[in-house]
Scaffold this active site. Structure first.
Site, PDB file in Angstrom:
ATOM      1  CE1 TYR A 205      -3.727   2.331   0.802  1.00 41.14           C
ATOM      2  CE2 TYR A 205      -2.262   3.300   2.554  1.00 41.14           C
ATOM      3  CZ  TYR A 205      -3.105   3.183   1.452  1.00 41.14           C
ATOM      4  OH  TYR A 205      -4.425   4.399   1.635  1.00 41.14           O
TER       5      TYR A 205
ATOM      6  CG  ASN B 198       0.354   3.397   4.571  1.00 44.16           C
ATOM      7  OD1 ASN B 198       0.999   2.269   4.182  1.00 44.16           O
ATOM      8  ND2 ASN B 198      -0.205   3.475   5.983  1.00 44.16           N
ATOM      9  CE  LYS B 199       1.327  -1.206   5.015  1.00 46.92           C
ATOM     10  NZ  LYS B 199      -0.101  -0.831   5.396  1.00 46.92           N
ATOM     11  CB  ILE B 200       9.547   0.246   3.603  1.00 45.42           C
ATOM     12  CG1 ILE B 200       9.053   0.329   5.551  1.00 45.42           C
ATOM     13  CG2 ILE B 200      10.755   0.172   3.217  1.00 45.42           C
ATOM     14  CD1 ILE B 200       9.795  -0.701   6.508  1.00 45.42           C
TER      15      ILE B 200
END
Ligand SMILES: Cc1ncc(COP(=O)(O)O)c(C=O)c1O
Length: 384
Positions: A182, A184-186
């Site tokens: 998603y 906002n993931k790394i």
């Protein structure tokens, strides 16, 4: 007065994303087969040191697919972290099983393995743990319990790309694990996910069920023996992920630097006993997915602090809501006491995070939190 706006997360797409995406478009490979899907699956497996990566459309369906592949079904029980997003509990409900919640450890915020065994029954089929906010769980203890009771382990590593224990990456301890990509993931493809496993049979089942149960090597005769799902990832999303994976070490270093600056600011402040942070497990390498902070020794409402921060452009989110209280649960346990997860929700938050935050940004955010907290505290002290 106008302020710089700090959203909780802005993705960084600073590598080969456009190049690979344009290549996928130019060559017309826009659906769920294509060289970027294959490359990402191979490269992510190599990165994790695991046999199989199966791309899917998001992390929530990855959890569902993992449970389907393991054969977890109606009336089974699945042990799961109580301090958790809704994703794992939802997936357990999708297959008709019952989530059995386990409290966190006070210092690490992650599932407390010492509380698992007392909740195992004849119906327990699996343990689903979450490496929360990028912090690795105590996998040695969890795997020992699973082995003793012959239970399957699902690792939700959605937030912990690259975290490890003793050099072994999160997502490679259990029978089957999942990742989310998603925004906002790394590493991110906007939306996206993966199931990973060392087990050939589980991998094959995931490939079968994620593709509507089309026969894996049989004729495309539109005859289906099982109910399947369309959980495929497109080559366009995989193109973004190939570029993101090339820079994963950089993204992790940036996030970890940012969190260290944030944490150290508070730990060296005169107000240090009013703030706390998750404690790493022994021998773990953790990835600061988000900049988390929890209030201690005060009755200041975290939402009052968040509201004041929002007025000067600093966005934030509460930590996860204690799962046992979620209203959607058919067999929830709202009266059971989970004081640690409740405290995390009532006193914790995360603030702007991401690899594109600069040192000066995190300093500004830290100073503003400290100043706002001091003002609320002075007001509170005056009125009490
Ligand atoms: C711990 C955890 N598990 C699962 C998910 C679900 O992933 P997705 O949003 O890709 O469905 C997320 C978050 O987004 C998450 O934070």
């Amino acid at each position: 007065m106008s302020y710089k706006k700090y959203p909780v997360s802005i993705p960084e797409l600073s590598g080969n994303e456009k190049k690979y995406l344009n290549d996928a478009l130019d060559t017309n490979w826009i659906s769920s087969t294509g060289k970027y899907v294959d490359s990402f699956e191979n490269n992510f497996s190599e990165y994790l040191n695991i046999n199989h990566t199966i791309t899917v459309s998001n992390g929530t369906v990855a959890l569902h697919l993992a449970l389907v592949a393991l054969g977890v079904q109606k009336d089974d029980e699945v042990i799961v972290s109580n301090h958790n997003g809704v994703y794992g509990p939802f997936a357990i409900e999708y297959v008709g099983a019952k989530p059995i919640f386990i409290e966190s450890k006070k210092d690490t915020w992650n599932i407390d393995p010492s509380l698992i065994e007392e909740k195992i029954t004849k119906k327990t089929k699996a343990i689903m743990i979450v490496h929360i906010y990028g912090y690795a769980c105590d996998m040695k203890a969890i795997m020992k319990i699973a082995k003793k009771h012959n239970l399957k382990v699902i690792e939700d590593a959605a937030e912990s790309h690259g975290a490890s224990i003793d050099g072994m990456k999160c997502g490679t301890f259990g029978d089957i694990s999942i990742f989310s990509f998603y925004a906002n993931k790394i590493i991110t493809s906007g939306e996206g996910g993966a199931v990973v496993t060392n087990d050939d049979e589980l991998a094959l089942k995931c490939r079968y069920y994620k593709n509507l149960c089309f026969k894996i090597n049989g004729p495309r005769d539109f005859q289906h023996s099982d109910i399947g799902y369309n959980y495929r990832m497109s080559n366009l999303h995989a193109a973004l992920l190939c570029a993101q994976l090339e820079k994963i070490d950089y993204y992790i270093d940036k996030r970890n630097d940012c969190f260290n600056n944030f944490k150290n600011y508070f730990l060296s402040s005169d107000l240090d006993n009013f703030f706390s942070f998750p404690k790493p497990e022994i021998d773990s390498f953790n990835v600061a997915w988000v900049n988390v902070i929890k209030l201690e020794n005060t009755n200041i409402n975290i939402n009052d602090l968040r509201f004041e921060l929002s007025k000067v452009g600093i966005d934030s989110r509460n930590l996860f809501y204690p799962s046992h209280k979620q209203l959607f649960l058919k067999n929830g346990s709202p009266n059971e006491s989970f004081s640690i997860s409740e405290d995390l929700y009532l006193k914790g938050m995360y603030v702007p995070s991401g690899s594109n935050l600069e040192k000066k940004d995190i300093l500004y955010i830290s100073k503003t939190i400290e100043k706002t907290f001091s003002e609320l505290k002075a007001n509170n002290d005056k009125n009490s």
